[in-house]
Design an enzyme around this catalytic site. Structure first.
Site, PDB file in Angstrom:
ATOM      1  N   ASP A   1       0.736  -1.078   0.013  1.00  0.00           N
ATOM      2  CA  ASP A   1       0.014   0.056   0.034  1.00  0.00           C
ATOM      3  C   ASP A   1       0.936   1.253  -0.035  1.00  0.00           C
ATOM      4  O   ASP A   1       0.292   2.492   0.036  1.00  0.00           O
ATOM      5  CB  ASP A   1      -0.797   0.117   1.135  1.00  0.00           C
ATOM      6  CG  ASP A   1      -0.419  -0.097   2.623  1.00  0.00           C
ATOM      7  OD1 ASP A   1       0.887  -0.111   2.641  1.00  0.00           O
ATOM      8  OD2 ASP A   1      -1.009   0.127   3.561  1.00  0.00           O
ATOM      9  N   SER A   2       1.989   1.153  -0.116  1.00  0.00           N
ATOM     10  CA  SER A   2       3.031   2.165  -0.307  1.00  0.00           C
ATOM     11  C   SER A   2       2.827   2.660  -1.619  1.00  0.00           C
ATOM     12  O   SER A   2       3.211   3.664  -2.032  1.00  0.00           O
ATOM     13  CB  SER A   2       4.427   1.672  -0.204  1.00  0.00           C
ATOM     14  OG  SER A   2       4.873   0.734  -0.854  1.00  0.00           O
TER      15      SER A   2
ATOM     16  N   GLU B   1       8.861  -3.958  10.990  1.00  0.00           N
ATOM     17  CA  GLU B   1       9.226  -2.666  10.466  1.00  0.00           C
ATOM     18  C   GLU B   1       9.508  -2.052  11.593  1.00  0.00           C
ATOM     19  O   GLU B   1       9.041  -1.783  12.512  1.00  0.00           O
ATOM     20  CB  GLU B   1       7.821  -2.112   9.660  1.00  0.00           C
ATOM     21  CG  GLU B   1       8.318  -0.860   8.925  1.00  0.00           C
ATOM     22  CD  GLU B   1       7.421  -0.421   7.985  1.00  0.00           C
ATOM     23  OE1 GLU B   1       6.404  -0.996   7.497  1.00  0.00           O
ATOM     24  OE2 GLU B   1       7.598   0.829   7.489  1.00  0.00           O
TER      25      GLU B   1
END
Ligand code: KIV
Length: 277
Positions: free
Chosen positions: A43-44, A181
């Site tokens: 979704d980046s 992350e």
């Protein structure tokens, strides 16, 4: 044939690092697919493709278009699609309906961010109904507002332990692997060593079972923000700027197109055109 979930999981046991990158379009996916084990339609895309400020703004319809395009270019890697913000913070039936749209668009699995009770229930529902799920913990970009910015997670023993507890719940819910992350290397090492399923790190140090990057960062294409953890392997932005500048000069000076780049009529037909009054 695309890599299977089992193959990705076996890599952890074999000590082979999992290689992963994001892709959003057909041709990039095709090139990346020659090398990596896993491709994520991240979704980046919100930022690097659509120029939006946050991943929370990309819609399910947009993500489905990217997933279909990428899927057409992928033969070897396992293809995972990010479920966008709002598509899985709902009840399990709705989550299932949305996840199926990605599977029908060519993804082999979906990725969901977070480890709250709602997420665990929804993930369990998907995995028990044949939809493989990649988890995502640590900094979860969709929660940028509640996390008050891009902050490093797991910064002490207690916080690292909390992430491990969530990771174990994801593992029990059936996630085949987890993206970690933005956390210290020692924290991701501890989490990785205490899980049976693989971890795939981004900004989480070298001890994860694999690594993932946003491909536009690796290509040096997105210039609004360069994360400290990203390594740029080529400067495509510079290459693209130079190419466009040269093209414009060639058009303006009549150097483009040349005869090899043009189509020509037979001599007889040219004569007719010339003699026409
Ligand atoms: O959307 C994305 O790019 C991600 C990263 C973890 C790779 O989720």
């Amino acid at each position: 044939m695309r890599k299977t979930i089992k193959k990705i999981q076996d890599y952890k046991k074999e000590g082979k690092k999992i290689t992963a990158l994001t892709a959003y379009d057909y041709s990039t996916a095709k090139y990346i697919d020659k090398f990596v084990d896993l491709i994520l339609v991240g979704d980046s895309a919100a930022q690097v493709v659509l120029g939006l400020d946050s991943t929370t703004l990309v819609s399910i319809e947009e993500m489905l278009v990217f997933t279909k395009a990428v899927s057409r270019g992928v033969e070897n890697a396992l293809l995972v699609a990010d479920m966008p913000f709002g598509s899985f913070q709902v009840n399990k039936e709705e989550t299932m309906k949305n996840a199926l749209l990605f599977i029908k668009s060519g993804a082999n699995a979906v990725k969901l961010e977070g480890g709250s009770d709602l997420m665990i229930d929804n993930i369990k529902h998907l995995t028990q109904n044949s939809i493989p799920v990649l988890g995502h913990l640590g900094f979860t970009p969709m929660s940028v507002n509640s996390l008050s910015g891009h902050r490093i997670q797991g910064k002490d023993f207690e916080k690292t332990l909390n992430i491990l507890k969530e990771a174990k719940k994801l593992q029990e819910a059936g996630c085949f692997a987890i993206v970690l992350e933005l956390m210290p290397s020692e924290s991701s090492k501890f989490i990785t060593q205490n899980l049976d399923i693989p971890t795939i790190g981004i900004g989480a140090g070298v001890h994860c079972d694999g690594q993932i990057l946003v491909s536009d960062d690796l290509f040096g294409k997105y210039d609004r923000f360069k994360p400290k953890f990203a390594r740029q392997y080529i400067n495509l932005k510079e290459g693209m700027l130079k190419a466009v500048e040269n093209y414009c000069t060639d058009v303006e000076t009549g150097v483009f197109p040349n005869s090899e780049e043009s189509f020509e009529l037979d001599v007889e037909e040219v004569k007719k055109l010339e003699n026409y009054r």
